[in-house]
Design a protein around this motif. Structure first.
Motif, PDB file in Angstrom:
ATOM      1  N   UNK A 448       1.257   8.819   3.026  1.00 43.51           N
ATOM      2  CA  UNK A 448       2.128   8.997   1.864  1.00 43.51           C
ATOM      3  C   UNK A 448       2.591  10.437   1.729  1.00 43.51           C
ATOM      4  N   UNK A 449       1.697  11.382   2.036  1.00 42.48           N
ATOM      5  CA  UNK A 449       2.068  12.797   1.933  1.00 42.48           C
ATOM      6  C   UNK A 449       3.180  13.149   2.910  1.00 42.48           C
ATOM      7  N   UNK A 450       3.118  12.594   4.146  1.00 45.67           N
ATOM      8  CA  UNK A 450       4.126  12.943   5.154  1.00 45.67           C
ATOM      9  C   UNK A 450       5.448  12.221   4.950  1.00 45.67           C
ATOM     10  N   UNK A 451       5.403  11.071   4.300  1.00 42.64           N
ATOM     11  CA  UNK A 451       6.638  10.298   4.124  1.00 42.64           C
ATOM     12  C   UNK A 451       7.333  10.563   2.795  1.00 42.64           C
ATOM     13  N   UNK A 452       6.826  11.534   2.026  1.00 47.88           N
ATOM     14  CA  UNK A 452       7.448  11.880   0.747  1.00 47.88           C
ATOM     15  C   UNK A 452       7.623  13.397   0.655  1.00 47.88           C
ATOM     16  N   UNK A 453       8.608  13.805  -0.140  1.00 54.62           N
ATOM     17  CA  UNK A 453       8.892  15.236  -0.283  1.00 54.62           C
ATOM     18  C   UNK A 453       7.719  15.958  -0.937  1.00 54.62           C
ATOM     19  N   UNK A 454       7.480  17.184  -0.457  1.00 58.03           N
ATOM     20  CA  UNK A 454       6.507  18.089  -1.055  1.00 58.03           C
ATOM     21  C   UNK A 454       7.223  19.369  -1.468  1.00 58.03           C
ATOM     22  N   UNK A 455       6.621  20.181  -2.328  1.00 54.59           N
ATOM     23  CA  UNK A 455       7.296  21.417  -2.757  1.00 54.59           C
ATOM     24  C   UNK A 455       7.654  22.339  -1.594  1.00 54.59           C
ATOM     25  N   UNK A 456       6.837  22.296  -0.530  1.00 54.12           N
ATOM     26  CA  UNK A 456       7.055  23.225   0.575  1.00 54.12           C
ATOM     27  C   UNK A 456       7.732  22.600   1.785  1.00 54.12           C
ATOM     28  N   UNK A 457       8.082  21.277   1.739  1.00 48.61           N
ATOM     29  CA  UNK A 457       8.809  20.672   2.871  1.00 48.61           C
ATOM     30  C   UNK A 457       9.390  19.331   2.457  1.00 48.61           C
ATOM     31  N   UNK A 458      10.380  18.894   3.211  1.00 51.00           N
ATOM     32  CA  UNK A 458      10.979  17.582   2.990  1.00 51.00           C
ATOM     33  C   UNK A 458      10.145  16.515   3.689  1.00 51.00           C
ATOM     34  N   UNK A 459      10.386  15.260   3.311  1.00 55.98           N
ATOM     35  CA  UNK A 459       9.679  14.147   3.947  1.00 55.98           C
ATOM     36  C   UNK A 459       9.991  14.098   5.448  1.00 55.98           C
ATOM     37  N   UNK A 460       8.975  13.694   6.212  1.00 56.79           N
ATOM     38  CA  UNK A 460       9.134  13.621   7.669  1.00 56.79           C
ATOM     39  C   UNK A 460       9.705  12.263   8.075  1.00 56.79           C
TER      40      UNK A 460
END
Length: 506
Positions: A448-460
């Motif tokens: 879920x972390x890799x497939x969704x946007x985070x403050x420091x990067x876009x979803x993979x």
């Protein structure tokens, strides 16, 4: 003094008298003069070294320097201490007391001493007889030492955090009142509910801030009516004189209203205080009996609401986390869906599926105790920030342990960042020592972390996500669970997309 001048003075003194007599007493007199000179030099050095002001006063009210020079009042000079002392002697409220002390010393030939305050400075004055009609006044500035001892006294009797009296002073005064047989003496005890949970979640600085706020409410309510003390970490007490049960009930009811108003303010954490009281009587005039009765009432109230208070605090914390944490926007629901899917494929029993459901929602509960600047940082964390971030596992465990509804998943919250190869945190355990619920969540969380946007990067991209998960099989993830997850990932995504009405991005 010049040694040559000393020698000349000696010869002049010894030169007095007949020459035949000089020969007889010359050596003895020379030795005596040298001793007197040494004593005089020592006295001069002593007078130079000591900080005291030395003034001689005769019975007629004349003042002299220590070596006998008359002090003219219009020629006191720039010495500020001397100016203040003479102001006290002649022009202040102390002049009469000083004059009486001088007369008494001359009468009884005994020293007297007292302290006096002049222009916000404190002095100690010692008056010592030097003869039948003369006294020596020794004046010392004791402002610093008096301030120091006042601070020591304050520290010995006060609580450093709240400024209230400490337990030792509080109990001493209560004992004093009881031993004097005072009637209508009331004792009120207070205990902050759930403070340990606040300390565990937010740290002791937050807990200390709440202690001070509660202390201010109590202090503002009782003002100068009684002796208010902090008796322990989360305990307070008030001693009130000339009260009965009716007065105490009214005071406590009014205080309850103030506490409710305080809780109703825009507070991040809801707090409550349990209160108990006792009044002395013929059968209850001992300190320990008063404490015991007030304690019993307070803890009865505390027990009645302890579970609900803890749960309310936990709920408040969860709301605070949802309001500030970027990962709560659907994160818990997605984790729950994926983790339950894997758990059902493994045919786990219902109680474990229930734990997975709660773990998906509360695994990052401890982040409520992580500062915003770390939690919301738009970029990778430094080593120091990562160390702080990792503490959310222990914080979450402590919070969950305090909640009846979450206590059974507290250890799962602690271990949800452990890795299959032992490289995780905080315990560094490996393999099947990691609970199955945590191993499942680890996979779901990473996906879920890799497939969704985070403050420091876009979803993979999906392909890169699956490649990463496969790469960390046997290192971060349980190999068997990884194979199961990769085998069913398309099914998981289709089911989730169907449930949400979404289109999967490849």
């Amino acid at each position: 003094m010049n040694p040559n001048n000393n020698d000349l003075l000696r010869k002049k003194i010894i030169g007095l008298g007949e020459s035949s007599n000089r020969k007889n007493y010359y050596p003895e007199l020379m030795g005596t003069i040298k001793k007197l000179e040494k004593i005089n030099a020592r006295n001069s050095a002593l007078l130079e070294a000591i900080p005291d002001l030395l003034i001689l006063r005769d019975s007629e009210g004349n003042f002299f320097e220590y070596y006998g020079e008359l002090i003219m009042l219009n020629e006191i000079g720039p010495d500020p201490i001397k100016q203040m002392v003479f102001e006290a002697i002649f022009d202040s409220n102390w002049s009469e007391q000083i004059s009486k002390a001088v007369e008494e010393v001359l009468t009884v030939s005994e020293a007297r001493g007292f302290e006096l305050e002049i222009a916000k400075k404190w002095f100690e004055m010692r008056i010592v007889p030097t003869g039948k009609d003369e006294v020596l006044m020794i004046v010392r500035d004791i402002t610093e030492s008096k301030d120091f001892f006042e601070k020591l006294e304050y520290m010995a009797t006060r609580d450093y955090l709240t400024g209230l009296y400490n337990r030792a002073y509080f109990e001493e005064r209560l004992l004093e009142h009881c031993e004097n047989g005072e009637k209508d003496l009331g004792l009120i005890l207070f205990d902050i509910d759930g403070l340990k949970l606040i300390n565990d979640a937010f740290g002791h600085l937050t807990g200390d801030h709440m202690i001070k706020e509660i202390a201010d409410v109590i202090k503002g309510h009782f003002r100068d009516r009684g002796i208010i003390g902090r008796l322990g970490g989360d305990d307070f007490g008030v001693i009130l004189r000339h009260v009965d049960e009716k007065i105490l009930d009214r005071l406590i009811s009014d205080l309850d209203l103030k506490f409710k108003h305080f809780y109703a303010l825009d507070k991040k954490i809801k707090m409550s205080v349990s209160i108990g009281y006792a009044i002395n009587s013929e059968s209850l005039n001992k300190t320990h009996l008063l404490f015991a009765k007030a304690d019993q009432m307070m803890y009865r109230k505390k027990l009645l609401k302890s579970g609900s208070v803890r749960n309310e605090i936990v709920t408040t914390m969860m709301s605070a986390l949802e309001a500030r944490d970027y990962i709560t926007e659907g994160h818990a629901e997605r984790l729950e869906f994926i983790a339950l899917f894997i758990g059902q494929k493994l045919e786990l029993p219902q109680h474990q599926l229930g734990s997975i459901r709660l773990l998906a929602k509360f695994h990052d509960f401890g982040k409520v105790g992580i500062p915003d600047y770390i939690l919301m940082k738009p970029g990778p964390l430094t080593d120091e920030e990562m160390t702080i971030m990792k503490t959310h596992c222990e914080i979450g465990q402590r919070i969950a342990s305090a909640s009846t509804e979450l206590a059974h998943i507290a250890n799962l919250i602690l271990m949800h960042h452990e890795h299959w190869n032992g490289g995780g945190y905080p315990l560094g355990i490996a393999g099947e020592d990691i609970p199955i619920e945590c191993r499942i969540l680890s996979l779901a969380d990473a996906y879920d972390a890799m497939t969704n946007d985070r403050p420091y990067r876009r979803a993979m991209k999906r392909a890169l996500v699956l490649e990463e998960i496969s790469k960390f099989k046997g290192r971060q993830f349980d190999p068997a669970l990884t194979e199961l997850f990769l085998k069913h990932i398309t099914e998981i995504e289709l089911l989730k997309a169907d449930e949400d009405g979404m289109v999967i991005e490849q």
